[in-house]
Each structure stands twice: as C-alpha cells, then as structure tokens.
Scaffold this active site. Structure first.
Site, PDB file in Angstrom:
ATOM      1  N   LYS A  60       5.951   7.188 -43.768  1.00 41.60           N
ATOM      2  CA  LYS A  60       6.319   5.804 -43.410  1.00 41.60           C
ATOM      3  C   LYS A  60       7.595   5.429 -44.159  1.00 41.60           C
ATOM      4  O   LYS A  60       7.754   5.810 -45.341  1.00 41.60           O
ATOM      5  CB  LYS A  60       5.150   4.881 -43.788  1.00 41.60           C
ATOM      6  CG  LYS A  60       5.253   3.455 -43.287  1.00 41.60           C
ATOM      7  CD  LYS A  60       3.999   2.666 -43.663  1.00 41.60           C
ATOM      8  CE  LYS A  60       4.048   1.223 -43.258  1.00 41.60           C
ATOM      9  NZ  LYS A  60       2.831   0.476 -43.645  1.00 41.60           N
ATOM     10  N   SER A 138       0.771  -2.254 -40.096  1.00 39.78           N
ATOM     11  CA  SER A 138       2.186  -2.005 -40.018  1.00 39.78           C
ATOM     12  C   SER A 138       2.567  -0.524 -39.913  1.00 39.78           C
ATOM     13  O   SER A 138       3.741  -0.217 -39.710  1.00 39.78           O
ATOM     14  CB  SER A 138       2.868  -2.596 -41.253  1.00 39.78           C
ATOM     15  OG  SER A 138       2.396  -1.967 -42.427  1.00 39.78           O
ATOM     16  N   SER A 162      -3.152  -1.950 -42.753  1.00 38.16           N
ATOM     17  CA  SER A 162      -1.998  -1.327 -42.085  1.00 38.16           C
ATOM     18  C   SER A 162      -2.161   0.119 -41.667  1.00 38.16           C
ATOM     19  O   SER A 162      -1.372   0.615 -40.874  1.00 38.16           O
ATOM     20  CB  SER A 162      -0.783  -1.403 -43.004  1.00 38.16           C
ATOM     21  OG  SER A 162      -0.050  -2.534 -42.700  1.00 38.16           O
TER      22      SER A 162
HETATM   23  N1  LIG Z   1       0.393  -4.464 -44.592  1.00 40.32           N
HETATM   24  C1  LIG Z   1      -0.771  -4.583 -44.017  1.00 40.32           C
HETATM   25  O1  LIG Z   1      -1.751  -4.010 -44.488  1.00 40.32           O
HETATM   26  C2  LIG Z   1      -0.837  -5.325 -42.735  1.00 40.32           C
HETATM   27  C3  LIG Z   1      -1.231  -6.740 -42.736  1.00 40.32           C
HETATM   28  N2  LIG Z   1      -1.400  -7.118 -41.366  1.00 40.32           N
HETATM   29  C4  LIG Z   1      -0.158  -7.601 -43.357  1.00 40.32           C
HETATM   30  O2  LIG Z   1       0.703  -8.049 -42.629  1.00 40.32           O
HETATM   31  O3  LIG Z   1      -0.167  -7.854 -44.514  1.00 40.32           O
END
Ligand SMILES: NC(=O)C[C@H](N)C(=O)O
Length: 490
Positions: A60, A138, A162
């Site tokens: 990533k 993400s 994410s």
């Molecule tokens: N980074 C993550 O684990 C995704 C989560 N939806 C956030 O926007 O914080």
C-alpha cells in the site's frame, strides 16, 4: 508453476486490469525480475529462504519503499521518495518476497471506498447492473490487486477496518493482526494508536505466510511489542489454542436491522456449519458497540490533525509557490492545494475536538468509550489481556474463544451511489470493524459464498472473526475452517 512464470502472469494481469486503478506505481520488471530469478535458483537448489521466496507482494502506498515513490494517494506527497524501507518491507525482502508495486488507497487511509485518492478511485473487479462497485477502503488497491491476481498477496493498513472492508467487498481474505505485533516503522502515520499493518491474500494460508514473515519485534517502533511480552502472549495463546472445539460467541449487537439479507444468510449458514463440526455457539452481548463508531470518528481525526501538521511545504510536502516571507501564505497554499476534501474535513474536525472548548465533551468521552469497548471484549473472552498479566487466568466457563459476525452491514455499494452520500453515510460502513480496532484485537474477514446468479456480481460476502489480544493464530485457524467450506445453496 515456476516463480518466473507466476511473476510474468502477475505483470500481464497488471496490464489487463489497468482500468481498475489498483496501483499507483506498477511493478518495474527491470528492477524486480532479477530477484525473482534468484529466488527460482534458490528454489531449484532446495535453498528457498521462506515460503514466500520469489512471490510478488504489493505494498500500500502509505508504507515507504526506496525503490518506488510514496504518495499516500495525496497531492501533498506527490513524487515523495523515502531514504529508507519500512521495517515490514525489509522483513518481506529478507524472506525473499519481491515488491509488486505500490497500491492505490484513500488519501492517508481516510475513507471506506478508495475513492478519496488524488490518483482517482479504485474500482472493484465486480459490477452490478452495469454499475462499477466500490472496492472498499482504504486498502482497496491492495484488495483488487490480490483479487485479480496482479500479485500473490499485498500489505495494507487497517486503522478502523481498512483491510477487512475491502476484503469483504472483493472476495479476498483481509487480516488485521493484534496492535503492536507488526512494526509501524516506515508506515506513514494516520492515527498512531489504531494504525495496524494488515494483509490481503486469496487464502488464509497465504495470509499466514506473509504474517509469519512480518511478525517480528522492532525497536524502531516504540509501540511494537518487546520479545519478553511476545513470549508471554505466545505462552498464553498456545495454552488456549490446543483446544480442538471452539466456543464461538455471536454478538447480538451486530444483528442490526440494516443488515443486508445476503449477509445475514451467510452469517447464519457459517454459524450452522461451525455447529455441525462440533463447535458450540453462544450468544454474547457487547453493549458499548453501539457507541464505537462515534468514538472512532472523534479519536481518529484528532490524531490526524496532529499527524498531518507536518505537511506544510517546509518540513514535508510538495511546496506550492507562495511568498515565504508572508506568514501563513506558503502553509495555506501547500495545505489547501495538497490535501483532498476528506483530509481537510478530518483535520478541521480533529482540531476542533482537541480545542479547549470541546476537549472534555468529545475527546475525553471518546477515550472513555474506547475503554468500555475494550472491557466488553475482555469480559466475553474472560481472559485477562496477556499484556497486563504475568500469568493468564484460565477462562471461566462462560468465556468464548472467538467472535463471529459480519464484516460490513451491506454488500458493496456502487461508486455512483457514494457520490450522492454524505461523509457520515460513508463512515457507517465501518460500524462492525471499528470495535476490534479500538480494542487492538486481531480480526480477519473471510469470504463466504452467497448464491448470486450473475458472475459479474460479487459471489461472496465477508464474515469477520475477532479474537482476544494475541490470539492471531487462533483467528486465522477459525478463518481457514470457514474458508474450507462453501455455503450450500438454498
Ligand atoms: N483507515 C481505515 O481503517 C478506514 C476507515 N474507514 C477510516 O476512514 O478511518
């Protein structure tokens, strides 16, 4: 299949699936194929370094590497080169793995659909009635890269879901280990107290191979567990894991009205299947769950507002032209143009909750909820957190070994429908993943077959297994039991 042939197939798939936008930097054959050839020679000589020697692993783009740029999908870091590799990247290289490129994401990890990227949205390999579907976020780029065999496996990061949410939308395995097991050195910070390096793979077996390669102590990361703590955790986990039959907890709070019928169906079938194998089911209650999402969306932006302060065009960040002598002009031009809408929203939100006027009402309350969420889990696992005790207590008879619940309340939405949604609607997708994040627990999303008619639609939904702190191997074992079974059609 030979390693070289496998790598060539991945490269061909990167070309074929280019439109899904899974990669920000694709594999550089001239740079990487030599390493695959050397691994092939080691394999022929019976001297492979590890089970992933010569395998292509995508990274990533918020995990730094010297050989590719590290953008975090943000305009503020475009073209940024790191002078060092993240510890996890070093670990993978030592095991012989080869970098398959850098994957697309929501800017700095902020999002649930991989649409908040300055490189454009990631698209799932699936569609519904001609509509492009969300890849989840993400780590959507890592998930799609794995699902479409553009690499063997991929690293993602999971702050509030994410890795698990993209896994559930793309039919892959997404594993978030216990917080502190995998080094965060070289992982660009979003919310330090929650950020965890996670793994996306097509099977739990390959997820475990990658986990074994990167699960090491690292003094460069102050939150990484020491060797002493690791051996204490391992001892208490081993004592528990020898049990053949599992006590499976079914958390009632996850059975919400909004649950998609196909997800409820897959959940029930999974539980029935486990029961048919002799594992026992137990209804459990985790009352603080209903407040977890709100607490997460106070705590994560608070950490963001502090972590992203360094991107000012002086310390870090692509500097925008501005008059250096005029106070604030350079900073605001760099930050105003460099960050996307969601990053700006969270910086503002976080700055507010940390301000004197709002601190007690928001930040402190959210921290208290975080503790209640942790206590809920400790109660149902009835095993003291092995981090805090020298001799883990035997679990009492009411305790469960693992929890099984859906990864997300709904199936993957279409990308076009997301554009009409408010940011808060988008946050709702994390409702089942943030509790384990707040408590730092290991959790994995495993694909379970659902009966869909059309082959272009997702054929699986994600089922989540959550375990007590340090029970990472147990969680993966449970996932492999579920994975080995296909839900019967009704
Ligand atoms: N980074 C993550 O684990 C995704 C989560 N939806 C956030 O926007 O914080």
């Amino acid at each position: 299949m030979s390693l070289l042939r496998e790598a060539e197939r991945c490269i061909a798939n990167q070309e074929a699936h280019h439109a899904l936008n899974a990669f920000i930097s694709r594999l550089q054959p001239a740079q990487e194929l030599g390493a695959v050839k050397s691994a092939e020679e080691r394999r022929t000589a019976g001297k492979s370094r590890s089970p992933i020697d010569g395998k292509l692993v995508a990274i990533k783009d918020n995990i730094v590497t010297t050989s590719y740029s590290n953008t975090c999908a943000s305009g503020v870091l475009k073209g940024f080169r790191s002078p060092f590799n993240a510890s996890v990247v070093e670990r993978l290289k030592n095991a012989g793995a080869v970098i398959a490129g850098k994957t697309n994401l929501d800017e700095f990890g902020m999002g649930s659909h991989s649409i908040n990227s300055s490189f454009g949205a990631v698209k799932s390999q699936y569609s519904r009635n001609g509509h492009e579907l969300s890849a989840g976020g993400s780590s959507g780029g890592s998930a799609v890269a794995v699902a479409t065999s553009q690499c063997y496996a991929a690293l993602g990061t999971d702050t509030g879901g994410s890795v698990r949410l993209p896994a559930s939308y793309t039919g892959t395995v997404g594993f978030k280990p216990s917080y502190g097991l995998i080094s965060r050195w070289g992982v660009v910070a979003y919310a330090n107290s929650l950020d965890t390096v996670g793994i996306l793979a097509r099977t739990t077996h390959s997820a475990k191979q990658i986990f074994d390669a990167v699960n090491h102590s690292d003094t460069a990361d102050p939150t990484n567990l020491t060797l002493r703590t690791r051996s204490r955790i391992q001892k208490s986990a081993e004592r528990e894991n020898i049990k053949k039959k599992l006590r499976v907890g079914v958390p009632l709070e996850y059975n919400i009205e909004e649950l998609s019928p196909s997800i409820r169906r897959a959940w029930v079938r999974t539980l029935e299947h486990l029961q048919s194998l002799g594992h026992s089911l137990h209804a459990v209650s985790l009352p603080a769950t209903r407040h977890a999402l709100s607490a997460y969306y106070v705590l994560a932006p608070a950490e963001v507002s502090s972590n992203l302060a360094k991107y000012d065009g002086v310390r870090y960040g692509a500097r925008e032209p501005g008059d250096d002598n005029q106070e604030g002009v350079l900073f605001s031009a760099t930050r105003g143009n460099g960050f996307g809408d969601e990053a700006r929203r969270r910086i503002l939100l976080g700055s507010y909750t940390l301000s004197a006027a709002a601190f007690d009402n928001y930040f402190i309350k959210a921290q208290k909820i975080r503790r209640l969420v942790q206590q809920d889990f400790d109660r149902v696992f009835a095993l003291q957190n092995p981090l805090l005790t020298t001799d883990a207590q035997p679990p009492d008879s009411e305790a469960v070994d693992i929890l099984i619940c859906p990864t997300a309340p709904t199936i993957a939405p279409s990308i076009s429908s997301l554009k009409a949604q408010s940011p808060v609607d988008n946050y709702m997708n994390d409702v089942f993943t943030v509790p384990a994040s707040l408590a730092g627990l290991p959790a994995v999303s495993v694909p379970v077959h659902d009966n869909t008619e059309s082959s272009s639609e997702p054929e699986t939904v994600g089922i989540q297994i959550i375990g007590q702190y340090g029970d990472d191997n147990l969680v993966l074992r449970a996932a492999s039991i579920i994975e080995g079974w296909q839900a019967p059609t009704s």
